[in-house]
Scaffold this motif. Structure first.
Motif, PDB file in Angstrom:
ATOM      1  N   ASN A 116       0.836  -1.160  -0.305  1.00 52.53           N
ATOM      2  CA  ASN A 116      -0.091   0.051   0.724  1.00 52.53           C
ATOM      3  C   ASN A 116       0.889   0.798  -0.094  1.00 52.53           C
ATOM      4  OD1 ASN A 116       0.879  -0.131   2.413  1.00 52.53           O
ATOM      5  ND2 ASN A 116      -0.779  -0.518   3.496  1.00 52.53           N
ATOM      6  N   ARG A 117       2.098   1.115  -0.347  1.00 55.45           N
ATOM      7  CA  ARG A 117       3.064   2.035  -0.399  1.00 55.45           C
ATOM      8  C   ARG A 117       3.775   2.124  -1.663  1.00 55.45           C
ATOM      9  NH1 ARG A 117       5.344   1.349   5.400  1.00 55.45           N
ATOM     10  NH2 ARG A 117       3.775   2.689   6.821  1.00 55.45           N
ATOM     11  N   PRO A 118       3.830   3.366  -2.371  1.00 54.86           N
ATOM     12  CA  PRO A 118       4.762   3.790  -3.349  1.00 54.86           C
ATOM     13  C   PRO A 118       5.790   2.902  -3.469  1.00 54.86           C
ATOM     14  CG  PRO A 118       3.165   5.752  -3.347  1.00 54.86           C
ATOM     15  CD  PRO A 118       3.141   4.688  -1.675  1.00 54.86           C
ATOM     16  N   ILE A 119       6.640   2.337  -4.468  1.00 54.71           N
ATOM     17  CA  ILE A 119       8.012   1.990  -4.262  1.00 54.71           C
ATOM     18  C   ILE A 119       8.359   2.228  -5.204  1.00 54.71           C
ATOM     19  CG2 ILE A 119       9.408  -0.392  -4.606  1.00 54.71           C
ATOM     20  CD1 ILE A 119       7.107  -1.780  -3.862  1.00 54.71           C
ATOM     21  N   ALA A 120       9.810   3.252  -4.705  1.00 54.57           N
ATOM     22  CA  ALA A 120      11.246   3.385  -5.677  1.00 54.57           C
ATOM     23  C   ALA A 120      12.109   2.908  -6.591  1.00 54.57           C
ATOM     24  CB  ALA A 120      11.571   4.434  -5.164  1.00 54.57           C
ATOM     25  N   ILE A 121      11.864   2.942  -7.752  1.00 53.70           N
ATOM     26  CA  ILE A 121      12.411   1.054  -7.983  1.00 53.70           C
ATOM     27  C   ILE A 121      13.275   1.640  -9.787  1.00 53.70           C
ATOM     28  CG2 ILE A 121      11.048   0.006  -8.845  1.00 53.70           C
ATOM     29  CD1 ILE A 121      12.513  -2.496  -7.656  1.00 53.70           C
ATOM     30  N   LYS A 122      14.281   0.987  -9.803  1.00 53.09           N
ATOM     31  CA  LYS A 122      15.080   1.104 -11.229  1.00 53.09           C
ATOM     32  C   LYS A 122      14.490   0.256 -12.045  1.00 53.09           C
ATOM     33  CE  LYS A 122      19.088   3.657 -10.777  1.00 53.09           C
ATOM     34  NZ  LYS A 122      20.468   4.010 -10.925  1.00 53.09           N
ATOM     35  N   VAL A 123      14.020   0.166 -12.882  1.00 54.60           N
ATOM     36  CA  VAL A 123      13.635  -0.583 -13.797  1.00 54.60           C
ATOM     37  C   VAL A 123      14.586  -0.695 -15.097  1.00 54.60           C
ATOM     38  CG1 VAL A 123      11.073  -1.315 -13.166  1.00 54.60           C
ATOM     39  CG2 VAL A 123      11.846   0.764 -14.738  1.00 54.60           C
ATOM     40  N   PRO A 124      14.085  -1.958 -16.066  1.00 52.85           N
ATOM     41  CA  PRO A 124      15.727  -1.482 -17.170  1.00 52.85           C
ATOM     42  C   PRO A 124      14.525  -1.613 -18.850  1.00 52.85           C
ATOM     43  CG  PRO A 124      15.613  -3.687 -16.636  1.00 52.85           C
ATOM     44  CD  PRO A 124      14.305  -3.265 -15.539  1.00 52.85           C
ATOM     45  N   GLY A 137      19.667   5.707 -42.497  1.00 54.19           N
ATOM     46  CA  GLY A 137      20.833   5.932 -43.108  1.00 54.19           C
ATOM     47  C   GLY A 137      21.631   6.989 -41.349  1.00 54.19           C
ATOM     48  N   GLY A 138      20.678   6.848 -40.310  1.00 58.22           N
ATOM     49  CA  GLY A 138      21.688   7.031 -39.351  1.00 58.22           C
ATOM     50  C   GLY A 138      21.360   6.031 -38.429  1.00 58.22           C
ATOM     51  N   LYS A 139      22.404   6.405 -37.114  1.00 59.62           N
ATOM     52  CA  LYS A 139      22.391   5.717 -36.181  1.00 59.62           C
ATOM     53  C   LYS A 139      22.166   5.750 -34.640  1.00 59.62           C
ATOM     54  CE  LYS A 139      26.424   3.212 -34.864  1.00 59.62           C
ATOM     55  NZ  LYS A 139      28.380   2.862 -34.130  1.00 59.62           N
ATOM     56  N   PHE A 140      21.923   4.136 -34.322  1.00 55.27           N
ATOM     57  CA  PHE A 140      21.026   4.508 -32.737  1.00 55.27           C
ATOM     58  C   PHE A 140      22.007   4.222 -32.215  1.00 55.27           C
ATOM     59  CE2 PHE A 140      18.925   2.592 -29.972  1.00 55.27           C
ATOM     60  CZ  PHE A 140      17.126   3.545 -29.614  1.00 55.27           C
ATOM     61  N   PHE A 141      21.795   5.255 -30.512  1.00 51.35           N
ATOM     62  CA  PHE A 141      22.361   5.524 -29.322  1.00 51.35           C
ATOM     63  C   PHE A 141      21.263   4.966 -28.845  1.00 51.35           C
ATOM     64  CE2 PHE A 141      24.819   7.312 -32.461  1.00 51.35           C
ATOM     65  CZ  PHE A 141      26.560   6.644 -32.247  1.00 51.35           C
ATOM     66  N   GLN A 142      21.503   4.435 -27.527  1.00 48.82           N
ATOM     67  CA  GLN A 142      21.103   4.218 -26.134  1.00 48.82           C
ATOM     68  C   GLN A 142      21.162   4.205 -25.114  1.00 48.82           C
ATOM     69  OE1 GLN A 142      18.072   0.878 -25.652  1.00 48.82           O
ATOM     70  NE2 GLN A 142      18.136   1.461 -23.264  1.00 48.82           N
ATOM     71  N   SER A 143      21.044   5.797 -24.405  1.00 50.76           N
ATOM     72  CA  SER A 143      22.508   6.346 -23.516  1.00 50.76           C
ATOM     73  C   SER A 143      21.576   6.123 -21.809  1.00 50.76           C
ATOM     74  CB  SER A 143      23.095   7.741 -23.712  1.00 50.76           C
ATOM     75  OG  SER A 143      21.436   8.376 -23.770  1.00 50.76           O
ATOM     76  N   CYS A 144      20.479   5.892 -21.915  1.00 50.81           N
ATOM     77  CA  CYS A 144      19.518   5.650 -20.799  1.00 50.81           C
ATOM     78  C   CYS A 144      19.493   3.935 -20.588  1.00 50.81           C
ATOM     79  CB  CYS A 144      19.087   6.094 -20.225  1.00 50.81           C
ATOM     80  SG  CYS A 144      18.638   6.485 -18.150  1.00 50.81           S
ATOM     81  N   ARG A 145      19.353   3.000 -19.615  1.00 51.43           N
ATOM     82  CA  ARG A 145      19.225   1.575 -20.020  1.00 51.43           C
ATOM     83  C   ARG A 145      18.388   1.207 -18.520  1.00 51.43           C
ATOM     84  NH1 ARG A 145      21.151  -1.085 -24.681  1.00 51.43           N
ATOM     85  NH2 ARG A 145      22.854   0.200 -25.309  1.00 51.43           N
ATOM     86  N   GLU A 146      18.300   2.140 -17.636  1.00 51.63           N
ATOM     87  CA  GLU A 146      17.010   2.065 -16.643  1.00 51.63           C
ATOM     88  C   GLU A 146      16.450   3.601 -16.065  1.00 51.63           C
ATOM     89  OE1 GLU A 146      19.110  -1.453 -13.760  1.00 51.63           O
ATOM     90  OE2 GLU A 146      20.137   0.781 -13.576  1.00 51.63           O
ATOM     91  N   LEU A 147      15.407   2.802 -15.532  1.00 49.90           N
ATOM     92  CA  LEU A 147      14.238   4.790 -16.032  1.00 49.90           C
ATOM     93  C   LEU A 147      13.988   3.953 -13.979  1.00 49.90           C
ATOM     94  CD1 LEU A 147      12.950   6.894 -16.733  1.00 49.90           C
ATOM     95  CD2 LEU A 147      10.677   4.824 -17.347  1.00 49.90           C
ATOM     96  N   LEU A 148      13.868   5.206 -13.256  1.00 46.43           N
ATOM     97  CA  LEU A 148      13.759   5.101 -11.980  1.00 46.43           C
ATOM     98  C   LEU A 148      12.141   6.459 -11.644  1.00 46.43           C
ATOM     99  CD1 LEU A 148      14.574   5.238  -9.264  1.00 46.43           C
ATOM    100  CD2 LEU A 148      15.286   7.249  -9.051  1.00 46.43           C
ATOM    101  N   ILE A 149      11.122   4.742 -11.429  1.00 42.72           N
ATOM    102  CA  ILE A 149      10.186   5.672 -11.318  1.00 42.72           C
ATOM    103  C   ILE A 149       9.614   4.997 -10.084  1.00 42.72           C
ATOM    104  CG2 ILE A 149       9.773   4.152 -13.450  1.00 42.72           C
ATOM    105  CD1 ILE A 149       8.893   2.027 -12.377  1.00 42.72           C
TER     106      ILE A 149
END
Length: 215
Positions: A116-124, A137-149
């Protein structure tokens, strides 16, 4: 104008993608001196601490082998801890301390949580779709792999999806552009999740074309 992206469709999939639970067995221990702590580690045990709101601190040990099932994975879990005194606790892994030169974990902290309480946690973060910028023709970059929710336990997802289909060359997606039902995003809004950049070949081609036009 900065191109924005709103993602609102995950609520339809959370019933299938709820955060998994991980079961961990522990042995209650007393406050120990350095010699006792070293003895635990020689036996393949990791000293742990459980704490949280309205919860008295609990000291215990777990098997280093069992703990690796929780730590040596990109996944995030709700941890169901059963201790030798018969008590059971629901927690999340909060902090790990590793040996400076070895791979073994020296200490683990767990934070007690409730339904019953919100939980702060990182998820992929998982990206979905095929970027039109990459197709061009562009190149994809992912600089963040986890989100704090932050969310109630029942709403915590196993991972979050970011749709990159409409991501063009020179554009990016930041945390502030994301939105999910029943979830509060705690990652700073300016945090860049991913982007598509022009390649060197594209830049060289643009220069050549410009030179040809000027002749």
């Amino acid at each position: 104008m900065q191109w924005g992206l709103k993602i609102l469709r995950l609520s339809n999939t959370f019933n299938l993608l709820k955060m998994k639970h991980f079961e961990l067995q522990g042995q209650v221990r007393q406050a120990s001196n350095k010699a006792a702590i070293k003895a635990f580690r020689r036996e393949g045990l990791v000293p742990c601490n459980l704490y949280g709101k309205d919860v008295e601190n609990v000291l215990f040990t777990v098997s280093e082998k069992d703990l690796k099932g929780l730590t040596h994975t990109p996944e995030t879990f709700i941890v169901d801890i059963t201790l030798s005194d018969g008590s059971k606790h629901t927690a999340i892994l909060h902090e790990l301390q590793y040996h400076p030169t070895k791979d073994n974990c020296l200490h683990a902290d767990f934070l007690a949580v409730s339904e019953n309480r919100p939980i702060a946690i990182k998820v992929p973060i998982r990206t979905i779709g095929h970027s039109i910028g990459v197709k061009a023709g562009g190149k994809f970059f992912q600089s963040c792999r986890e989100l704090l929710i932050s969310a109630l336990m029942k709403d915590l997802p196993d991972f979050v999806e970011v749709d990159i289909t409409k991501l063009r060359i020179g554009k990016q997606i930041s945390a502030g552009e994301l939105s999910y039902d029943n979830i509060t995003i705690l990652t700073p809004k300016a945090t860049i999740i991913c982007r598509v950049k022009a390649t060197r070949n594209m830049a060289a081609t643009a220069v050549e074309e410009g030179e040809e036009e000027s002749e």
